[in-house]
Design a protein around this motif. Structure first.
Motif, PDB file in Angstrom:
ATOM      1  N   PRO A  94      45.674  69.978  43.866  1.00  0.00           N
ATOM      2  CA  PRO A  94      45.151  70.527  42.619  1.00  0.00           C
ATOM      3  C   PRO A  94      43.645  70.336  42.526  1.00  0.00           C
ATOM      4  CG  PRO A  94      46.494  68.556  42.223  1.00  0.00           C
ATOM      5  CD  PRO A  94      46.585  68.871  43.686  1.00  0.00           C
TER       6      PRO A  94
ATOM      7  N   ALA B  88      55.344  77.628  32.771  1.00  0.00           N
ATOM      8  CA  ALA B  88      54.908  77.332  34.131  1.00  0.00           C
ATOM      9  C   ALA B  88      55.366  75.944  34.523  1.00  0.00           C
ATOM     10  CB  ALA B  88      53.395  77.428  34.235  1.00  0.00           C
TER      11      ALA B  88
ATOM     12  N   PRO C 222      54.966  72.677  37.379  1.00  0.00           N
ATOM     13  CA  PRO C 222      53.918  72.166  38.253  1.00  0.00           C
ATOM     14  C   PRO C 222      53.943  72.823  39.627  1.00  0.00           C
ATOM     15  CG  PRO C 222      54.972  70.352  37.100  1.00  0.00           C
ATOM     16  CD  PRO C 222      55.740  71.599  36.771  1.00  0.00           C
TER      17      PRO C 222
ATOM     18  N   THR D 151      47.891  78.515  42.515  1.00  0.00           N
ATOM     19  CA  THR D 151      46.556  78.046  42.883  1.00  0.00           C
ATOM     20  C   THR D 151      46.312  78.254  44.375  1.00  0.00           C
ATOM     21  OG1 THR D 151      46.585  76.392  41.125  1.00  0.00           O
ATOM     22  CG2 THR D 151      45.020  76.031  42.920  1.00  0.00           C
TER      23      THR D 151
ATOM     24  N   GLN E  55      40.538  72.011  35.951  1.00  0.00           N
ATOM     25  CA  GLN E  55      41.869  72.466  35.597  1.00  0.00           C
ATOM     26  C   GLN E  55      41.911  72.915  34.145  1.00  0.00           C
ATOM     27  OE1 GLN E  55      44.579  69.338  36.465  1.00  0.00           O
ATOM     28  NE2 GLN E  55      44.483  69.636  38.665  1.00  0.00           N
TER      29      GLN E  55
ATOM     30  N   PRO F 208      48.672  74.334  30.379  1.00  0.00           N
ATOM     31  CA  PRO F 208      49.307  75.207  31.350  1.00  0.00           C
ATOM     32  C   PRO F 208      49.947  76.407  30.664  1.00  0.00           C
ATOM     33  CG  PRO F 208      50.574  73.180  31.078  1.00  0.00           C
ATOM     34  CD  PRO F 208      49.326  73.044  30.276  1.00  0.00           C
TER      35      PRO F 208
ATOM     36  N   ASP G 156      52.351  76.195  39.446  1.00  0.00           N
ATOM     37  CA  ASP G 156      50.894  76.101  39.365  1.00  0.00           C
ATOM     38  C   ASP G 156      50.282  75.888  40.742  1.00  0.00           C
ATOM     39  OD1 ASP G 156      50.803  74.256  36.215  1.00  0.00           O
ATOM     40  OD2 ASP G 156      51.014  76.403  36.618  1.00  0.00           O
TER      41      ASP G 156
END
Length: 168
Positions: free
Chosen positions: A47, A61, A63, A70, A53, A57, A66
């Motif tokens: 991340p 979503a 983790p 990303t 960030q 979120p 994400d």
């Protein structure tokens, strides 16, 4: 006709058992490959720093979602076609009238000879004088030409494939 049985010469041509230099080069290449893969993995999948960030979120979503999003975004950005230069556009002016010596491990080696040609081209573009010295593939030859290079008192010496530790 006599046959050359010098093991150093055989390994340079790629025949026979790999010598210690070849193993050191292989290990160095593998280390670079591992470091590159680790860096790429981190750049793509770790991340972003907390400041970069989004504080909230997107709804629904997860983790894992994400991280995948990303990663896809970073891959798209890294592989996008670049049409404009975004690097530096200015820098210090080159110093004038410098003299450098390129000490080559062995000018019969295409890599070392190619670097020597590149050094000559760059020196010509800068208006510098360059001397190429051939170590002829031996530690003794490299030591000899390095001593000669130092005696010339140039502004700089470039070691092309010469083991700096062995030459200290």
């Amino acid at each position: 006709m006599t046959r050359n049985t010098d093991s150093t010469r055989r390994t340079r041509r790629g025949r026979g058992k790999p010598g210690p230099d070849r193993w050191a080069n292989l290990i160095g290449c593998l280390a670079l490959l591992v470091a590159s893969a680790a860096f790429s993995f981190g750049a793509l999948f770790l991340p972003a720093p907390a400041a970069a960030q989004d504080a909230s979120p997107a709804a629904g979503a997860t983790p894992a979602g994400d991280i995948v999003a990303t990663a896809k975004e970073r891959v798209a950005k890294a592989t996008a076609h670049v049409t404009t230069w975004d690097g530096p556009t200015t820098g210090p002016a080159a110093q004038k009238e410098k003299t450098i010596v390129y000490v080559s491990t062995d000018q019969r080696n295409g890599g070392a000879a190619g670097v020597g040609k590149g050094v000559e081209e760059a020196a010509k573009a800068l208006g510098w004088k360059v001397t190429v010295m051939d170590g002829q593939g031996t530690v003794t030859g490299q030591s000899s030409v390095l001593s000669q290079a130092i005696a010339l008192k140039p502004d700089g010496i470039i070691l092309g494939g010469v083991d700096a530790t062995a030459m200290k």
